[in-house]
Structure formats: C-alpha cells, structure tokens
Write a protein that holds these residues in place. Sequence first.
Motif, PDB file in Angstrom:
ATOM      1  N   ILE A 301       0.845  -1.213   0.000  1.00 54.58           N
ATOM      2  CA  ILE A 301       0.000   0.000   0.000  1.00 54.58           C
ATOM      3  C   ILE A 301       0.875   1.256   0.000  1.00 54.58           C
ATOM      4  N   ALA A 302       2.078   1.123  -0.589  1.00 56.30           N
ATOM      5  CA  ALA A 302       3.072   2.212  -0.552  1.00 56.30           C
ATOM      6  C   ALA A 302       2.560   3.519  -1.136  1.00 56.30           C
ATOM      7  N   ASP A 303       1.685   3.442  -2.153  1.00 55.01           N
ATOM      8  CA  ASP A 303       1.202   4.666  -2.819  1.00 55.01           C
ATOM      9  C   ASP A 303       0.015   5.303  -2.113  1.00 55.01           C
ATOM     10  N   GLU A 304      -0.546   4.588  -1.144  1.00 55.59           N
ATOM     11  CA  GLU A 304      -1.715   5.136  -0.424  1.00 55.59           C
ATOM     12  C   GLU A 304      -1.273   6.174   0.611  1.00 55.59           C
ATOM     13  N   THR A 305      -2.198   7.103   0.879  1.00 47.54           N
ATOM     14  CA  THR A 305      -1.892   8.196   1.806  1.00 47.54           C
ATOM     15  C   THR A 305      -2.049   7.750   3.255  1.00 47.54           C
ATOM     16  N   THR A 311       2.753   9.416   2.360  1.00 43.87           N
ATOM     17  CA  THR A 311       2.307   8.088   1.942  1.00 43.87           C
ATOM     18  C   THR A 311       2.989   7.015   2.784  1.00 43.87           C
ATOM     19  N   PHE A 312       2.478   5.789   2.652  1.00 42.70           N
ATOM     20  CA  PHE A 312       3.114   4.673   3.362  1.00 42.70           C
ATOM     21  C   PHE A 312       4.507   4.413   2.802  1.00 42.70           C
ATOM     22  N   GLY A 313       4.712   4.746   1.522  1.00 41.34           N
ATOM     23  CA  GLY A 313       6.042   4.644   0.918  1.00 41.34           C
ATOM     24  C   GLY A 313       7.034   5.576   1.595  1.00 41.34           C
ATOM     25  N   ASP A 314       6.544   6.745   2.007  1.00 43.99           N
ATOM     26  CA  ASP A 314       7.403   7.702   2.729  1.00 43.99           C
ATOM     27  C   ASP A 314       7.826   7.135   4.087  1.00 43.99           C
ATOM     28  N   ILE A 315       6.905   6.396   4.715  1.00 46.21           N
ATOM     29  CA  ILE A 315       7.221   5.774   6.011  1.00 46.21           C
ATOM     30  C   ILE A 315       8.326   4.728   5.830  1.00 46.21           C
ATOM     31  N   ILE A 316       8.234   3.940   4.754  1.00 52.32           N
ATOM     32  CA  ILE A 316       9.271   2.940   4.460  1.00 52.32           C
ATOM     33  C   ILE A 316      10.614   3.624   4.236  1.00 52.32           C
TER      34      ILE A 316
END
Length: 377
Positions: A301-305, A311-316
């Motif tokens: 769900i990396a592209d989800e806010t 985004t979840f990608g930013d958290i990773i």
Amino acid sequence: MDCGHTHNNKNFFQHWLNILKSNFKGLIFVGGIVVLSMFFASNQTIRESTHLAATAFAILIGAFLSPIFFKYQHTFQAGVHFSAKKLLRLGIILYGFNVTLTELAGVGIWGILISLIVIVAIFLIAVIAGPKFFGLDKETSMLVGAGSAICGAAAVLALESSLKSDPFKGVMAVGSVVIFGLALMFLYPILYAAGLVPNLDANGMGVMMGATLHEVANVAGAADMAKDMAQGTFTQNAANVAIIIKMTRVIMLVPFLLIVTYLFVKNQEEEKGKTKKTIQIPWFAFAFLGMIIVNTYLSKIADETFVGAITFGDIISAGKFLCVLCIVFSMAALGLQIDFKKFVKSGGRAFGLAFCLCLILVVGGYFLTLAFKGVLW
C-alpha cells in the motif's frame, strides 16, 4: 490521583533527561563522525573512487579518532556505549524495512540451504580452530565465527550482547571481520571484471557475493563496483540476487542467537556448576522479523496516503534512513573503541582466525556456488 499521575510523568521525563545529559557529549562526538561519514558516502567523487558505504567510513574515521576517545573516555564513554549497543539494536530492528517476505521467498529453499551451509560450517570451524590452532578463548572464537558466517559487525555485537562477554572481545572480533569484509568487497569485483572467476556468470557471482561476503554493506558495495568494472555484464538482477541471499543469512541471525546462547549458557552451567547464567533472549531479533512483516504489508500500500501528503512509501523510506543512521552511529562508536595497543598485543590471534575463515569463504564459497548451479542461478 492527579497529583500521583503528574508525579509519575515528572519522574519519567526526569529519567530520560538524565539519560540524555549523561550521553550528550558522547553522542555529539559520535554524531560528528556520522555526519562526516555520510557526507563522504554521498559525495559522488569520493564514492566513485572508494565505493565505500557510510558504515565503512564511520568505522575507519572512528578508529582514526580512537586515541582522542581513550584520552577523554570519562567524558564520552556513556554516549559511545549507548551508540554501540542501543542504537545498533534499533538499527537491526529497522533493517526489516529493507526486506519483504516476497523477496525472501524468491530464493526459496535453495537460498536458505546455501546460507545454512555457510553459517554452520564457518561457525563450527571457528569454534574448533580458534582455541586449538590460534590459542583464543571460546567466546572470542564464537564472535569471530559469527561475524564471518552471518553479517559481520552486527552479528558480532548481537552475539556479544546475548553472551554478555567482555566488550574488548567484541572489538577484536569486529576489527578482524571488518578488515577482511572490506578486502573481499574490493577483491570480488576486480576478479570478476578481469575474468578470473571461471564458470560463474553474473548471477552465479551474485550468489557467491551474497553467500560469502561479511556485511550487507560489503555485498551492496561489491555489486555496485562489479556493475561499474564489468561494463554491463554484471546486471542489476545479479545484484538483487546477491542482496537477497545475504539477507537470508541475516535473518538466520535470529535462530542462530537463540540456539548458540542456549547451548553456551548450558555448557557454562555444566562447567562451573554453581554459577548460573541466564539466557539473554535477543528480543530485537524478533522485532526485526516483525518489521519484515510490517514492511511486506506497507510495501503493498506504498502509494496510499497515511496522513496529509505523507504516503506509506514515505514511512518505508524514513525507516530505511533511520536504519542507516542508527547503524552508522554504532559503527562509528565501534571504531572509537578500537584500542590499537591492545589489538596489536592480543588481537593478532583473532586476526589470524578471521583470515583463515576468509580464505575458506572464498575457496569453499566458490565451489559451493558451483554446486548450486541450475537451482539458484
């Protein structure tokens, strides 16, 4: 009730304030090395000429500045110790942001098998050869063996933490393992680019790198150099194979720590009779596995806010950055604790064992990689 709650909060904040005060000067000193290391690693000119990661720069700069640390040890000790122990564990946990369960499944049972063979063989050789041929005590032999077999300095420090061994033994083991990890990191790409590794294609070389190099940073560095030096014949896919095989070895740190510490403690109790040592369960290793599961979910769900524009990608990405930061802090602290006088006096034997294991990794690793042709590459 409110007064009691306020009092508890005050005690909690006072506790952390005291920790910060006692560690502050040491953390600033280590932090300066970290900033310098990350600058060197991110500078394109320096990176292209050395191919060293921030972790390697940190331990080298730390070792260079170690005389300053020992001169003002009473001032810096707390912060340096905090960086070497607590931040390392946090870094290992956050390393889970670099791996997903899908990637692990990619190498399948064969990737697990080759990793298992390397770990068991190298560790057993170290435990037998260390005391018998190099005159080392059992703990130092185990530490050098763990570092060579699994994931370099991180494995040494994780096992040292579980065994509660003398910190100097860990420093000797790490110093020895880091030197040969760096040497092989440069040697492998040079040999491959020169065509001196017969019967191995790019993916085969990737398997050998992942199965035999000491640190994750060594694997990443060797793969990057191989891509540069081999002029396109060493592919990104080969680099991915190397990293995944390496991470399979890293994950085996969890059962390894549990089995070895249990057997070691049991053995100590039998030898000493009255002395009872408790098993230090490596909870951080379980947290590392948990983080892999979390990362696997977040990656989908990396592209989800998550919140606002985050985004979840930013958290990773943030987790990966914090992981690097913590490990670079711990490597810098480790470098600072290298006492060259002691190392020259008694570290030579650990160095000898690490060199022996290094030769076995190169020669044995090559033939082991050939044995897995057709299933792993």
